[in-house]
Design a protein around this motif. Structure first.
Motif, PDB file in Angstrom:
ATOM      1  N   UNK A 168       1.298   2.915   3.578  1.00  0.00           N
ATOM      2  CA  UNK A 168       1.770   2.197   4.518  1.00  0.00           C
ATOM      3  C   UNK A 168       2.899   2.644   5.347  1.00  0.00           C
ATOM      4  N   UNK A 169       3.229   2.655   6.453  1.00  0.00           N
ATOM      5  CA  UNK A 169       4.185   3.092   7.369  1.00  0.00           C
ATOM      6  C   UNK A 169       5.327   2.470   7.112  1.00  0.00           C
ATOM      7  N   UNK A 170       5.362   1.002   6.538  1.00  0.00           N
ATOM      8  CA  UNK A 170       6.257  -0.048   6.506  1.00  0.00           C
ATOM      9  C   UNK A 170       6.841   0.062   5.246  1.00  0.00           C
ATOM     10  N   UNK A 171       6.139   1.047   4.269  1.00  0.00           N
ATOM     11  CA  UNK A 171       6.699   0.974   2.672  1.00  0.00           C
ATOM     12  C   UNK A 171       8.374   0.913   2.514  1.00  0.00           C
ATOM     13  N   UNK A 172       8.964   1.703   3.282  1.00  0.00           N
ATOM     14  CA  UNK A 172      10.461   2.168   2.978  1.00  0.00           C
ATOM     15  C   UNK A 172      11.273   0.776   3.561  1.00  0.00           C
ATOM     16  N   UNK A 173      10.801   0.245   4.582  1.00  0.00           N
ATOM     17  CA  UNK A 173      11.281  -1.094   5.070  1.00  0.00           C
ATOM     18  C   UNK A 173      11.128  -2.291   4.140  1.00  0.00           C
ATOM     19  N   UNK A 174       9.942  -2.418   3.521  1.00  0.00           N
ATOM     20  CA  UNK A 174       9.589  -3.499   2.554  1.00  0.00           C
ATOM     21  C   UNK A 174      10.281  -3.268   1.217  1.00  0.00           C
ATOM     22  N   UNK A 175      10.543  -1.911   0.878  1.00  0.00           N
ATOM     23  CA  UNK A 175      11.201  -1.803  -0.470  1.00  0.00           C
ATOM     24  C   UNK A 175      12.492  -2.207  -0.151  1.00  0.00           C
ATOM     25  N   UNK A 181       0.705  -1.164  -0.158  1.00  0.00           N
ATOM     26  CA  UNK A 181       0.152  -0.030   0.071  1.00  0.00           C
ATOM     27  C   UNK A 181       0.912   1.366   0.110  1.00  0.00           C
ATOM     28  N   UNK A 182       0.538   2.073  -0.811  1.00  0.00           N
ATOM     29  CA  UNK A 182       1.423   3.497  -0.913  1.00  0.00           C
ATOM     30  C   UNK A 182       1.308   4.275   0.151  1.00  0.00           C
TER      31      UNK A 182
END
Length: 362
Positions: free
Chosen positions: A176-183, A173-174
């Protein structure tokens, strides 16, 4: 070997003096990187394995390397054609045929006063299949127009369906607070896309918007959006099929080249980014899109906005066929005559009803 190198040397223990570059019977050869010392280079080598399309950049559309095969003899009877050639790219998709003997290649000296000839020349043709490269499509098309408020999205599940419930991590999800860590945690060597969660789940979306209508011209805006957090696309290209490409007047922010696969029918064009401006399509995010407008001149014999004529027949991104919306979902052209007919019919029915009521009360 010059211009390339084998990834593995293999077992060369039986050679005591001059050790070969590679002793494997099925070597994997890769291109050298730019900046390789000149004594290891050959013409058209050292591009890091990156080849442009012939239309976009002919100078960088050819790669070559040279190798010397030991114990192969020096006559046409002892030299044998290579077998089982395979062209490896990021992921599968290429299938190569057998090596065919063709006319020997000729080489012209620098002073152009002498021509030498190769002992033998083979030709191997490799073809690309989108179905072998991946099990699902990689792009889709959405449509809109100035004459209709409807925006036709990419068909649902064009490239797969959201399955975070059963397969967590299939999309992100764009907000998401975890976006940076997932990428950042995603595998750098994986070519599997990590896409934004959408109804279509495609890494690439191409949007075709019919923007303006003039007396003798009409204008379209094309936007390519990257939903893949794991990959950016350098030297990307679009191939679009539309009957009005025979009268394309101007492409504002994309390069354009006419392609005529059917000889006399000029309805296909190749579009790609301008060098150092929008030739790099960044990964998903605020900068993950490129766009341009196209200006077409009308042919009064064929031009119409009716029945979806203004929308493309097919679109390809980097050679892959994009999923189009069904024709019955295209933005329709408002029919003012139909609305007038309906209003007149309503007026007649209202008048008859009023007359009937007056007759009953009388």
């Amino acid at each position: 070997m010059v211009g390339g190198q084998a990834t593995e040397q293999g077992d060369c223990s039986k050679f005591k003096t001059t050790i070969p570059h590679c002793c494997k019977k099925n070597p994997t050869v890769v291109d050298l990187l730019p900046g390789t010392p000149y004594n290891q280079q050959i013409t058209n080598c050292c591009k890091g394995g990156v080849l442009a399309s012939w239309v976009q950049d002919p100078a960088n559309a050819v790669g070559s390397f040279q190798l010397s095969v030991g114990q192969a003899g020096t006559t046409n009877k002892t030299v044998r054609a290579p077998k089982n050639l395979t062209l490896n790219a990021p992921g599968p998709g290429y299938t190569c045929g057998r090596a065919n003997i063709v006319k020997p290649t000729k080489f012209v000296t620098a002073d152009k006063r002498r021509v030498t000839q190769a002992m033998m020349t083979w030709n191997v043709t490799c073809t690309y299949s989108q179905f072998l490269a991946q099990t699902t499509p990689t792009c889709c098309v959405s449509l809109s127009s100035f004459y209709n408020d409807t925006v036709v999205p990419c068909p649902a599940c064009s490239c797969g369906c959201q399955s975070n419930a059963t397969h967590p991590g299939s999309c992100v999800e764009p907000d998401s607070p975890y976006l940076a860590s997932v990428v950042s945690a995603s595998s750098k060597n994986s070519y599997m896309p990590l896409v934004r969660c959408t109804n279509h789940m495609c890494p690439i979306r191409v949007h075709w918007h019919v923007k303006l209508n003039y007396k003798e011209y009409w204008r379209v805006k094309v936007t390519v959006t990257n939903f893949n957090y794991r990959m950016n696309y350098s030297d990307w290209n679009l191939v679009v099929q539309h009957p009005n490409f025979d009268n394309l007047t101007q492409s504002f922010s994309f390069n354009y080249k006419s392609i005529t696969p059917y000889a006399t029918i000029n309805d296909t064009a190749m579009l790609w980014g301008l060098k150092f401006y929008n030739d790099l399509l960044m990964q998903a995010g605020p900068l993950g899109n490129v766009q341009s407008e196209l200006l077409f001149q009308k042919d009064q014999a064929t031009f119409t906005f009716d029945k979806g004529w203004a929308f493309p027949r097919r679109i390809y991104f980097n050679g892959d066929n994009c999923v189009m919306p069904p024709p019955d979902a295209y933005p329709w052209l408002p029919n003012s005559g139909f609305r007038q007919y309906t209003s007149l019919l309503t007026l007649i029915m209202t008048s008859l009803s009023t007359a009937a009521l007056m007759y009953v009360h009388a």
